[in-house]
Scaffold this motif. Structure first.
Motif, PDB file in Angstrom:
ATOM      1  N   ARG A 388       0.919  -1.137   0.208  1.00 25.39           N
ATOM      2  CA  ARG A 388       0.153  -0.067  -0.178  1.00 25.39           C
ATOM      3  C   ARG A 388       0.958   1.396   0.247  1.00 25.39           C
ATOM      4  O   ARG A 388       0.508   2.247  -0.767  1.00 25.39           O
ATOM      5  CB  ARG A 388      -0.952   0.213   1.191  1.00 25.39           C
ATOM      6  CG  ARG A 388      -1.849   1.168   1.199  1.00 25.39           C
ATOM      7  CD  ARG A 388      -2.931   1.072   2.374  1.00 25.39           C
ATOM      8  NE  ARG A 388      -3.639   2.280   2.494  1.00 25.39           N
ATOM      9  CZ  ARG A 388      -4.533   2.488   3.490  1.00 25.39           C
ATOM     10  NH1 ARG A 388      -4.836   1.300   4.265  1.00 25.39           N
ATOM     11  NH2 ARG A 388      -5.299   3.528   3.253  1.00 25.39           N
ATOM     12  N   ARG A 391       2.568   1.685  -3.346  1.00 28.43           N
ATOM     13  CA  ARG A 391       1.412   1.897  -4.347  1.00 28.43           C
ATOM     14  C   ARG A 391       1.109   3.320  -4.356  1.00 28.43           C
ATOM     15  O   ARG A 391       0.689   3.994  -5.315  1.00 28.43           O
ATOM     16  CB  ARG A 391       0.442   0.871  -4.034  1.00 28.43           C
ATOM     17  CG  ARG A 391      -0.869   1.130  -5.266  1.00 28.43           C
ATOM     18  CD  ARG A 391      -1.642  -0.079  -5.132  1.00 28.43           C
ATOM     19  NE  ARG A 391      -2.313  -0.111  -4.030  1.00 28.43           N
ATOM     20  CZ  ARG A 391      -2.284  -0.955  -2.848  1.00 28.43           C
ATOM     21  NH1 ARG A 391      -1.454  -2.077  -3.100  1.00 28.43           N
ATOM     22  NH2 ARG A 391      -2.934  -0.683  -1.857  1.00 28.43           N
ATOM     23  N   GLU A 392       0.737   3.892  -3.037  1.00 32.10           N
ATOM     24  CA  GLU A 392       0.276   5.299  -3.156  1.00 32.10           C
ATOM     25  C   GLU A 392       1.418   6.428  -2.827  1.00 32.10           C
ATOM     26  O   GLU A 392       1.248   7.530  -3.593  1.00 32.10           O
ATOM     27  CB  GLU A 392      -0.594   5.468  -1.844  1.00 32.10           C
ATOM     28  CG  GLU A 392      -1.835   4.483  -1.719  1.00 32.10           C
ATOM     29  CD  GLU A 392      -2.567   4.661  -0.398  1.00 32.10           C
ATOM     30  OE1 GLU A 392      -2.144   5.332   0.414  1.00 32.10           O
ATOM     31  OE2 GLU A 392      -3.610   3.858  -0.442  1.00 32.10           O
TER      32      GLU A 392
END
Length: 807
Positions: A388, A391-392
């Protein structure tokens, strides 16, 4: 949490991997023989040329050295006896004439139809008198020519006539003082093992070679050593050597690549995530090839994985561009360049997939599928698999020195590139003829020591020439046998002239029907024969009733049906005939599927032109279809034809790629720069190989096609419209530099291999990476300079910031 489209993409990806795994698990077959990689040679010569189908392809040659002659002879007999019970072995020959009881009975039953010595004179009073005198000598001899127990049944010695042919169906080696084959110096005992057709696969042959070693070790004679040669031993040794080197270099390359990515990104995720598109492409490519061809060839898989290494660039581009931005957004921005690079590369291999060369068609389809799958996985799946945070927020900025040529430096570099390309063209044009190596041996990485041993044992055994043979085609087996018998006279003439030293053909094992009928007609009636036998036994002290089995056999043979290939019993007779007579469907002769094929093996061929001329004149006079086939020339012609076709397809691919680039970019200048960069890298790589004195093979052609794919990737990304802005230019050059560094590192390691094929592949791609990277870098559009302090407000400075130095 990944978005709904991302979750759907991951689900589709997992489903695709599952389907591919099921296809490979349920239908997967790995072919390893070179013949299934090569084109169907039937259109050229009408017979199989692959490693598992030639006349001597299933011969395992054994040599026992060390100890004294008696030890070697005892070991030869012991090993032969141990191997004869193996289901994978069709026959073992070491110079002895012994047959097992079942085989001996079959030969005795058919001897009067098969023996070339059967004539009316054979059963005359004079000849029978001479034959019985020889049998009387056998009874008193310590080493009888005819086994004593067979004398009442075969006093004329037909078994001896047939035994010579069945004992030496492949050679005329020297027999030592102990009765087994030896080399001319008498320092090695020699054996020939014929492998059964059911055990022609490489795995089965590997197991057989291991069992041979075990049986020899069981003899427990430490003074002796066993040597193995022949096509099966060479194939197994080659595979093991390749497997060992590929495993070692794969581990070294993987470790080096992992260290490089860890140093550059300072984060573990790129290390394992980079393998996902490549692994997905490999699995998908293998499954599609299996569905289309019914099997996957090991050579196509090995080189396909190597060529598919260009797909490793796709995730590296993504990671290098991500920085502190979202991965999904970056993947979308890079998608046009990925489509352009992957689509252009796939187009090149699509043309290869359409070829008639089975192995190359598999390779083309494998890479085509893998490239497209890897690009799609990079676009839609890889961003969703990132943790996460990554990814962000993206990944750490990669630490990598960047080449930043100035405007003047880029101009000077282009000038040097032009000079280098012109010099490369001069090198290529000066090579006449161009140094292509079309020999089959250049495609098969056989250790030199294995080739030398094979040649030594073949010479010592007097085995037939494996390069040349005579080919007979006819509509029936009997017609082939008749034509083979008609060749006896011209072949004997060639032997007397010294053009050959010997020959073997199927009619010497199984005569045609007419010849068998002639021999039956030569057999006397029982009363006449009994009268002659009675006189002979009286003169030589035998009892007449002892030879009743002889009279029974002759009488039974007079009424027998002629023997055919179908009625020939299993055993030495069938084993000797099988390599010489091929039924329709047992060969790959395109256009001759209804024909039977007879193969005439030649020993000691010294004058191929004389043989060809003699046979052509005989065929023209007799109206038969007999030709001299040069297996090496035929295979070289096939390789050369494919190479010419591949180069033609490559030229068409270049035109198609140019059109595709123009269609997708709508920018003729950008398309021209990309094509020019790829062509420059290809020319410089090829010229460098020639300057190093390297002859190019099909595998070099495969490597050069990989160079094309890499050059397309570098040029497409460096030529992206966004790559002219400073920040994006820095990220693009970093990603392309990382791709070039990782690929160059892997193939530079491969260039250290001791195997010529792997070394050539590694050297070619390593050179190609350097030249393609430099050409793409120099031919890319220059970066827009950042705004100067004067450009902070409106005015001339603002105008200057928008002006590009040159288009």
């Amino acid at each position: 949490m990944p978005s709904l489209p991302s979750r759907a993409a991951v689900a589709l990806w997992l489903a695709g991997l599952l389907i591919a795994a099921l296809i490979l698990g349920l239908r997967g077959e790995m072919a390893t023989d070179l013949g299934r990689f090569m084109p169907d040679p039937g259109a050229e010569a009408g017979l199989p040329l692959d490693i598992d189908a030639g006349p001597g392809a299933r011969q395992l040659l054994l040599a026992i050295e060390g100890g004294d002659a008696a030890q070697r002879a005892a070991a030869s007999d012991g090993l032969a006896d141990a191997l004869r019970g193996d289901a994978a072995i069709a026959g073992v020959h070491n110079g002895r004439g012994d047959f097992d009881p079942e085989a001996l009975e079959a030969i005795l039953d058919l001897r009067y139809l098969l023996s070339p010595a059967v004539t009316p004179e054979r059963f005359s009073r004079e000849h029978l008198d001479s034959a019985f005198a020889e049998r009387r000598d056998d009874l008193s001899s310590a080493v009888p020519a005819m086994p004593r127990e067979l004398i009442p049944r075969d006093p004329t010695g037909e078994l001896l006539e047939l035994g010579e042919r069945l004992r030496d169906p492949f050679g005329d080696a020297t027999r030592g003082e102990h009765g087994v084959w030896t080399d001319p110096a008498g320092e090695r005992a020699l054996l020939v093992v014929r492998i059964a057709p059911a055990a022609e696969g490489l795995e089965e042959q590997t197991g057989l070679l291991q069992r041979v070693e075990q049986e020899f070790a069981a003899l427990e004679d430490a003074d002796l050593r066993l040597l193995q040669a022949g096509p099966p031993a060479i194939a197994v040794a080659s595979r093991e050597r390749i497997r060992a080197e590929v495993t070692a270099f794969s581990l070294a390359a993987s470790l080096a690549l992992a260290v490089l990515l860890l140093v550059v990104f300072r984060h573990p995720h790129p290390v394992w995530l980079a393998a996902i598109p490549l692994g997905s492409g490999i699995l998908a490519g293998a499954a599609v090839v299996t569905l289309v061809f019914g099997h996957l060839h090991g050579i196509a898989l090995a080189f396909g994985i190597t060529v598919l290494g260009v797909a490793l660039d796709y995730p590296l581009h993504l990671f290098a561009h991500t920085g502190r931005r979202g991965a999904a957004r970056v993947a979308g921005e890079l998608w046009p360049a990925l489509v352009l690079g992957a689509g252009s590369t796939a187009l090149v291999y699509a043309l290869m997939a359409a070829t008639s060369f089975p192995g190359m068609a598999q390779l083309g389809l494998f890479v085509l599928t893998g490239i497209l799958v890897a690009a799609a996985v990079t676009r839609w799946v890889l961003p969703a698999l990132l943790p996460r945070g990554a990814r962000e927020k993206g990944l750490p900025e990669p630490r990598l020195p960047l080449p930043s040529p100035s405007y003047r430096g880029q101009l000077a570099g282009r000038g040097l590139l032009l000079v280098a390309v012109l010099a490369a063209l001069a090198v290529l044009l000066s090579r006449d003829p161009f140094p292509w190596n079309d020999q089959l041996t250049a495609l098969n990485p056989v250790p030199e020591e294995a080739i030398a041993l094979d040649r030594e044992l073949r010479d010592a055994l007097g085995l037939p020439d494996v390069r040349h043979l005579l080919l007979i085609r006819a509509e029936s087996a009997d017609a082939v046998l008749q034509e083979a018998r008609a060749l006896e006279e011209p072949l004997e003439a060639l032997r007397e002239e010294g053009a050959i030293t010997g020959f073997e053909h199927p009619a010497r094992i199984l005569p045609d029907t007419a010849t068998q009928r002639e021999r039956q007609a030569a057999l006397p009636e029982r009363d006449t024969l009994a009268e002659h036998v009675e006189r002979a036994v009286r003169d030589h002290g035998f009892q007449a009733e002892a030879f009743t089995p002889f009279l029974d056999d002759v009488e039974r043979s007079r009424a027998m049906d002629p023997v055919t290939p179908a009625s020939l019993p299993d055993g030495p007779l069938r084993q000797a005939l099988e390599p010489l007579l091929l039924a329709p469907g047992e060969h790959s002769a395109a256009g001759h599927e209804r024909a039977w094929i007879g193969q005439v093996l030649l020993r000691g061929l010294n004058d191929a032109d004389a043989v060809s001329g003699h046979i052509d004149r005989h065929s023209a006079a007799a109206g038969t279809r007999v030709e001299l086939v040069d297996l090496r020339a035929t295979t070289e012609a096939m390789v050369a034809d494919f190479r010419t076709a591949a180069l033609t397809r490559l030229a068409l691919a270049a035109l198609a790629v140019t059109a595709l680039l123009w269609l997708l970019t709508r920018d003729p200048g950008r398309s021209l720069r990309i094509v020019t960069a790829v062509a420059a890298g290809l020319l410089l790589t090829t010229a460098s190989l020639l300057l190093l004195g390297i002859e190019l093979t099909l595998f070099h052609l495969i490597a050069l096609m990989l160079v094309i794919g890499l050059g397309l990737d570098y040029a497409v990304f460096l030529g992206r419209p966004g790559a002219m802005e400073p920040d994006e230019a820095r990220r693009t050059r970093r990603s392309v530099t990382l791709c070039a560094l990782s690929t160059g590192l892997v193939f530079a390691l491969l260039a250290l291999s001791s195997l010529p094929v792997l070394r050539a592949l590694g050297l070619t791609v390593a050179l190609g990476v350097v030249f393609s990277y430099m050409a793409a870098l120099l031919l890319a559009r220059p970066v827009n300079p950042p705004p100067t302090s004067e450009a902070s407000g409106p005015g001339p400075g603002s105008l200057r910031s928008r002006i590009q130095p040159f288009p």
